[in-house]
Enzyme design. Sequence first.
Site, PDB file in Angstrom:
ATOM      1  N   ASP A   1     -17.182  -0.941  -5.869  1.00 22.54           N
ATOM      2  CA  ASP A   1     -18.161  -0.654  -5.380  1.00 22.54           C
ATOM      3  C   ASP A   1     -17.290   0.483  -3.988  1.00 22.54           C
ATOM      4  O   ASP A   1     -17.471   0.593  -2.429  1.00 22.54           O
ATOM      5  CB  ASP A   1     -18.696  -1.763  -4.165  1.00 22.54           C
ATOM      6  CG  ASP A   1     -20.131  -0.939  -3.707  1.00 22.54           C
ATOM      7  OD1 ASP A   1     -20.665   0.275  -4.475  1.00 22.54           O
ATOM      8  OD2 ASP A   1     -20.589  -1.519  -2.652  1.00 22.54           O
TER       9      ASP A   1
ATOM     10  N   HIS B   1     -27.110  -5.107  -6.294  1.00 16.10           N
ATOM     11  CA  HIS B   1     -26.909  -6.380  -5.421  1.00 16.10           C
ATOM     12  C   HIS B   1     -28.500  -6.871  -7.053  1.00 16.10           C
ATOM     13  O   HIS B   1     -27.928  -7.829  -6.843  1.00 16.10           O
ATOM     14  CB  HIS B   1     -27.770  -6.905  -4.300  1.00 16.10           C
ATOM     15  CG  HIS B   1     -26.539  -5.941  -3.100  1.00 16.10           C
ATOM     16  ND1 HIS B   1     -27.071  -5.952  -2.179  1.00 16.10           N
ATOM     17  CD2 HIS B   1     -25.598  -6.458  -3.797  1.00 16.10           C
ATOM     18  CE1 HIS B   1     -25.310  -5.498  -1.168  1.00 16.10           C
ATOM     19  NE2 HIS B   1     -24.466  -5.953  -2.152  1.00 16.10           N
TER      20      HIS B   1
ATOM     21  N   ASP C   1      -6.107  -2.354  -0.818  1.00 13.86           N
ATOM     22  CA  ASP C   1      -6.051  -1.693  -1.631  1.00 13.86           C
ATOM     23  C   ASP C   1      -6.830  -1.975  -2.896  1.00 13.86           C
ATOM     24  O   ASP C   1      -5.838  -2.649  -3.625  1.00 13.86           O
ATOM     25  CB  ASP C   1      -5.434  -0.221  -1.918  1.00 13.86           C
ATOM     26  CG  ASP C   1      -5.775   0.662  -2.561  1.00 13.86           C
ATOM     27  OD1 ASP C   1      -6.333   1.475  -2.295  1.00 13.86           O
ATOM     28  OD2 ASP C   1      -5.497   1.056  -3.591  1.00 13.86           O
TER      29      ASP C   1
HETATM   30  C1  SAM Z   1     -20.002   0.488  -0.080  1.00 15.16           C
HETATM   31  S1  SAM Z   1     -19.083  -0.200   1.177  1.00 15.16           S
HETATM   32  C2  SAM Z   1     -19.296  -1.758   0.427  1.00 15.16           C
HETATM   33  C3  SAM Z   1     -20.348  -2.657   0.147  1.00 15.16           C
HETATM   34  C4  SAM Z   1     -19.895  -3.836  -0.753  1.00 15.16           C
HETATM   35  N1  SAM Z   1     -19.585  -4.201  -1.571  1.00 15.16           N
HETATM   36  C5  SAM Z   1     -21.781  -5.045  -0.479  1.00 15.16           C
HETATM   37  O1  SAM Z   1     -21.933  -4.930  -1.903  1.00 15.16           O
HETATM   38  O2  SAM Z   1     -21.381  -4.956   0.477  1.00 15.16           O
HETATM   39  C6  SAM Z   1     -17.443   0.164   0.447  1.00 15.16           C
HETATM   40  C7  SAM Z   1     -16.224  -0.489   1.241  1.00 15.16           C
HETATM   41  O3  SAM Z   1     -15.419  -0.339   0.468  1.00 15.16           O
HETATM   42  C8  SAM Z   1     -13.699  -0.209   1.755  1.00 15.16           C
HETATM   43  N2  SAM Z   1     -12.707   0.481   1.354  1.00 15.16           N
HETATM   44  C9  SAM Z   1     -12.690   1.852   1.469  1.00 15.16           C
HETATM   45  N3  SAM Z   1     -11.424   2.152   0.572  1.00 15.16           N
HETATM   46  C10 SAM Z   1     -11.424   1.591  -0.239  1.00 15.16           C
HETATM   47  C11 SAM Z   1      -9.790   1.293  -0.772  1.00 15.16           C
HETATM   48  N4  SAM Z   1      -9.397   1.798  -1.297  1.00 15.16           N
HETATM   49  N5  SAM Z   1     -10.027  -0.430  -1.408  1.00 15.16           N
HETATM   50  C12 SAM Z   1     -10.496  -0.993  -0.411  1.00 15.16           C
HETATM   51  N6  SAM Z   1     -11.802  -1.069   0.253  1.00 15.16           N
HETATM   52  C13 SAM Z   1     -11.710   0.497   0.234  1.00 15.16           C
HETATM   53  C14 SAM Z   1     -14.520   0.210   2.928  1.00 15.16           C
HETATM   54  O4  SAM Z   1     -14.078  -0.363   4.346  1.00 15.16           O
HETATM   55  C15 SAM Z   1     -15.830  -0.191   3.238  1.00 15.16           C
HETATM   56  O5  SAM Z   1     -16.099  -1.561   3.139  1.00 15.16           O
END
Ligand code: SAM
Length: 275
Positions: A158, A21, A137
């Site tokens: 991320d 962040h 996705d």
């Molecule tokens: C590390 S967290 C994200 C945190 C966010 N970027 C932040 O900094 O506040 C990863 C997220 O990716 C989601 N996720 C997992 N596989 C995914 C995919 N193939 N496409 C989109 N989202 C996905 C998970 O549900 C989770 O909420």
Amino acid sequence: MAVVNYRHAYHAGNVGDCLKHAVLVWLIRAMQRKPAPLFVLDTHAGAGCYRLDEGPATRTGEWRHGIGRLLHDPPPVLAAYVHLVQSPSSYPGSPAIARALMRGDDRMACCERHPEEASALRSLFHGDRQVGVHCRDGWEALGALLPPHEKRGLVLIDPPFEDTQEFTALAQGLAIGWRRFRTGVFAAWYPIKQRASVRQLMTDVRDGGIRDVVTVELVFREPVDPGRLNGCGMLLINPPYRFEAELPPILAALLDRLGNDEQGQAAEVRRIADE
Ligand SMILES: C[S@@+](CC[C@H](N)C(=O)[O-])C[C@H]1O[C@@H](n2cnc3c(N)ncnc32)[C@H](O)[C@@H]1O
């Protein structure tokens, strides 16, 4: 398609979020030095906002070793990031951070595959015409939503890194996204549990022919125990002007507050591929 078990609420505000962040804030502000509208794509967006004072975050307590060490008297180079965190009752995830910095003609698309997280994100941005929330996705979105019509964009990737395959998915996703949007700024977060996966990621990125790649890493200890988060990094493609000059003090301030003076502790900016 595999079920997503990961919930970021357990990890919000941890050391990984602090690096991600702080870099995100720097990137958006740097890209806004030009007046042209900016598009932000957040491929793995999460729920958007997290309570640190109750629920999952209190069970792990990870935030206390992260943002909990920055809230009081933040170092000046981290002030722009820390000031976005008003209190432990509301820690902003990447979509909320980006939204707080967006100008009137900037636009954001957030992708989140977990239905409950996507629903929370939708509520957060309900009625916001500058933000689109997609329960889809994120890897697939790199092909579908790029390039943006604004022609200037930041792509944050991320993934949860629930398994080491995600390093391979990341290299593939970066190659797909970069081929569609060669002038875009890409920023991908990765964990450093052991060196081998990170080295392979760099090799794959170089072999894919991607140019102008830089990494920033915070290493808290020698990464010899793969069961621990020993550090984390971000891989940048097309980093904005002055990135390599302005990031070292930010990394140094993070390491100073978040590190525990363990053997092997380091903060590094490294060029992986030339322009
Ligand atoms: C590390 S967290 C994200 C945190 C966010 N970027 C932040 O900094 O506040 C990863 C997220 O990716 C989601 N996720 C997992 N596989 C995914 C995919 N193939 N496409 C989109 N989202 C996905 C998970 O549900 C989770 O909420």
